[in-house]
Design a protein around this motif. Structure first.
Motif, PDB file in Angstrom:
ATOM      1  N   THR A  46       0.828  -1.212   0.000  1.00  0.00           N
ATOM      2  CA  THR A  46       0.000   0.000   0.000  1.00  0.00           C
ATOM      3  C   THR A  46       0.867   1.271   0.000  1.00  0.00           C
ATOM      4  O   THR A  46       0.417   2.328  -0.415  1.00  0.00           O
ATOM      5  CB  THR A  46      -0.938   0.052   1.224  1.00  0.00           C
ATOM      6  OG1 THR A  46      -0.150  -0.109   2.407  1.00  0.00           O
ATOM      7  CG2 THR A  46      -1.996  -1.038   1.169  1.00  0.00           C
ATOM      8  N   SER A  70      -6.958  12.056   6.280  1.00  0.00           N
ATOM      9  CA  SER A  70      -8.150  12.296   5.457  1.00  0.00           C
ATOM     10  C   SER A  70      -8.671  10.993   4.853  1.00  0.00           C
ATOM     11  O   SER A  70      -9.881  10.797   4.755  1.00  0.00           O
ATOM     12  CB  SER A  70      -7.899  13.366   4.386  1.00  0.00           C
ATOM     13  OG  SER A  70      -6.946  12.928   3.468  1.00  0.00           O
ATOM     14  N   VAL A  78     -17.841   6.653   5.253  1.00  0.00           N
ATOM     15  CA  VAL A  78     -18.629   5.712   4.447  1.00  0.00           C
ATOM     16  C   VAL A  78     -19.104   4.547   5.320  1.00  0.00           C
ATOM     17  O   VAL A  78     -20.269   4.136   5.266  1.00  0.00           O
ATOM     18  CB  VAL A  78     -17.793   5.203   3.240  1.00  0.00           C
ATOM     19  CG1 VAL A  78     -18.498   4.055   2.542  1.00  0.00           C
ATOM     20  CG2 VAL A  78     -17.549   6.342   2.263  1.00  0.00           C
ATOM     21  N   ILE A 148     -20.731  -3.124   2.419  1.00  0.00           N
ATOM     22  CA  ILE A 148     -19.988  -1.879   2.182  1.00  0.00           C
ATOM     23  C   ILE A 148     -19.023  -2.058   0.997  1.00  0.00           C
ATOM     24  O   ILE A 148     -18.893  -1.178   0.144  1.00  0.00           O
ATOM     25  CB  ILE A 148     -19.238  -1.443   3.468  1.00  0.00           C
ATOM     26  CG1 ILE A 148     -20.262  -1.097   4.558  1.00  0.00           C
ATOM     27  CG2 ILE A 148     -18.314  -0.257   3.191  1.00  0.00           C
ATOM     28  CD1 ILE A 148     -19.681  -0.870   5.939  1.00  0.00           C
TER      29      ILE A 148
HETATM   30  C1  HEM Z   1     -14.329   1.451   2.501  1.00  0.00           C
HETATM   31  C2  HEM Z   1     -13.180   1.597   1.896  1.00  0.00           C
HETATM   32  C3  HEM Z   1     -12.659   2.850   1.277  1.00  0.00           C
HETATM   33  C4  HEM Z   1     -13.229   4.100   1.175  1.00  0.00           C
HETATM   34  C5  HEM Z   1     -14.586   4.547   1.649  1.00  0.00           C
HETATM   35  C6  HEM Z   1     -12.281   4.953   0.482  1.00  0.00           C
HETATM   36  C7  HEM Z   1     -12.485   6.287   0.180  1.00  0.00           C
HETATM   37  C8  HEM Z   1     -11.631   7.090  -0.516  1.00  0.00           C
HETATM   38  C9  HEM Z   1     -11.844   8.502  -0.809  1.00  0.00           C
HETATM   39  C10 HEM Z   1     -13.096   9.293  -0.442  1.00  0.00           C
HETATM   40  C11 HEM Z   1     -10.770   8.946  -1.481  1.00  0.00           C
HETATM   41  C12 HEM Z   1     -10.540  10.387  -1.977  1.00  0.00           C
HETATM   42  C13 HEM Z   1      -9.394  11.059  -1.253  1.00  0.00           C
HETATM   43  C14 HEM Z   1      -9.376  10.922   0.255  1.00  0.00           C
HETATM   44  O1  HEM Z   1     -10.413  11.090   0.900  1.00  0.00           O
HETATM   45  O2  HEM Z   1      -8.302  10.642   0.824  1.00  0.00           O
HETATM   46  C15 HEM Z   1      -9.872   7.821  -1.621  1.00  0.00           C
HETATM   47  C16 HEM Z   1      -8.655   7.873  -2.264  1.00  0.00           C
HETATM   48  C17 HEM Z   1      -7.818   6.790  -2.424  1.00  0.00           C
HETATM   49  N1  HEM Z   1      -7.950   5.541  -1.880  1.00  0.00           N
HETATM   50 FE1  HEM Z   1      -9.546   4.887  -0.820  1.00  0.00          FE
HETATM   51  N2  HEM Z   1     -11.152   4.225   0.212  1.00  0.00           N
HETATM   52  C18 HEM Z   1     -11.346   2.941   0.673  1.00  0.00           C
HETATM   53  C19 HEM Z   1     -10.446   1.897   0.604  1.00  0.00           C
HETATM   54  C20 HEM Z   1      -9.225   1.950  -0.010  1.00  0.00           C
HETATM   55  C21 HEM Z   1      -8.297   0.850  -0.076  1.00  0.00           C
HETATM   56  C22 HEM Z   1      -8.527  -0.566   0.490  1.00  0.00           C
HETATM   57  C23 HEM Z   1      -7.203   1.282  -0.719  1.00  0.00           C
HETATM   58  C24 HEM Z   1      -5.987   0.441  -0.971  1.00  0.00           C
HETATM   59  C25 HEM Z   1      -4.754   0.869  -0.942  1.00  0.00           C
HETATM   60  C26 HEM Z   1      -7.451   2.679  -1.112  1.00  0.00           C
HETATM   61  C27 HEM Z   1      -6.604   3.496  -1.832  1.00  0.00           C
HETATM   62  C28 HEM Z   1      -6.872   4.789  -2.219  1.00  0.00           C
HETATM   63  C29 HEM Z   1      -5.995   5.579  -3.087  1.00  0.00           C
HETATM   64  C30 HEM Z   1      -4.688   5.108  -3.705  1.00  0.00           C
HETATM   65  C31 HEM Z   1      -6.601   6.821  -3.216  1.00  0.00           C
HETATM   66  C32 HEM Z   1      -6.118   8.012  -4.086  1.00  0.00           C
HETATM   67  C33 HEM Z   1      -4.934   8.682  -3.517  1.00  0.00           C
HETATM   68  C34 HEM Z   1      -5.255   9.536  -2.327  1.00  0.00           C
HETATM   69  O3  HEM Z   1      -5.908  10.552  -2.486  1.00  0.00           O
HETATM   70  O4  HEM Z   1      -4.847   9.129  -1.225  1.00  0.00           O
HETATM   71  N3  HEM Z   1      -8.683   3.046  -0.634  1.00  0.00           N
HETATM   72  N4  HEM Z   1     -10.413   6.714  -1.024  1.00  0.00           N
END
Ligand code: HEM
Length: 154
Positions: A46, A70, A78, A148
């Motif tokens: 990650t 954040s 969520v 979810i």
């Molecule tokens: C219930 C699970 C998840 C939710 C609700 C979620 C939500 C979000 C949201 C709203 C964003 C937009 C930017 C921010 O808020 O930081 C985001 C960005 C991102 N998420 Fe998730 N996420 C989830 C799980 C994951 C998982 C398992 C990974 C695996 C590594 C991941 C990787 C990323 C990446 C790479 C970005 C874009 C880069 C960044 O802005 O940090 N997310 N996510």
């Protein structure tokens, strides 16, 4: 993956979840940050996926990073929105439909969502007293996180 329609929770499961949500709420930010820290510790890949993660640091050290905070908050929001009415999650679809596409674009492997669910379960178990934990609760949480996951990956 199963469809939302086939993943309904029973009233009993919904109230078991709510019992635990009440325990989590007073320190909710801490809970989701512990989830994200554990997730990064157990899945070092990650550090290559999150653009803000610094591989020369530990997951614990990353915790003070605003983007760590954040993302933890986003996950927490969520989860809490969905947990309060698991059979009514479809109402969040307009908001969540772009999330799945965004994670696919950022090349997040779907199996990592399952790993995140494991971390949520571990952190819930840590906070709920042993006397209040049960196999039924575990089943309810697994089902809840399954719902979810469908919402944020499809
Ligand atoms: C219930 C699970 C998840 C939710 C609700 C979620 C939500 C979000 C949201 C709203 C964003 C937009 C930017 C921010 O808020 O930081 C985001 C960005 C991102 N998420 Fe998730 N996420 C989830 C799980 C994951 C998982 C398992 C990974 C695996 C590594 C991941 C990787 C990323 C990446 C790479 C970005 C874009 C880069 C960044 O802005 O940090 N997310 N996510």
């Amino acid at each position: 993956m199963a469809t939302l329609e086939s993943m309904q929770v029973s009233e009993e499961q919904q109230s078991l979840i709510m019992e635990d949500v009440q325990v989590l709420l007073p320190n909710y930010d801490d809970f989701v940050e512990d989830v994200l820290q554990q997730f990064m510790e157990e899945n070092p890949e990650t550090f290559q996926i999150f653009p803000w993660a610094d591989a020369s640091k530990t997951a614990k050290e990353m915790r003070s990073h605003p983007r760590f905070k954040s993302h933890a908050k986003s996950i927490g929001k969520v989860i809490s929105d969905c947990l309060v009415d698991l059979n009514g999650v479809k109402k969040h679809e307009p908001k969540l439909s772009s999330l799945g596409a965004m994670h696919t674009k950022k090349k997040v492997p779907t199996e990592l969502f399952g790993k995140l669910g494991g971390c949520i379960l571990t952190q819930v178990v840590k906070r709920v007293s042993e006397a209040k934990w049960s196999e039924e609760k575990k089943e309810a949480w697994l089902k809840a996180y399954g719902i979810i996951t469908v919402m944020v990956t499809e």
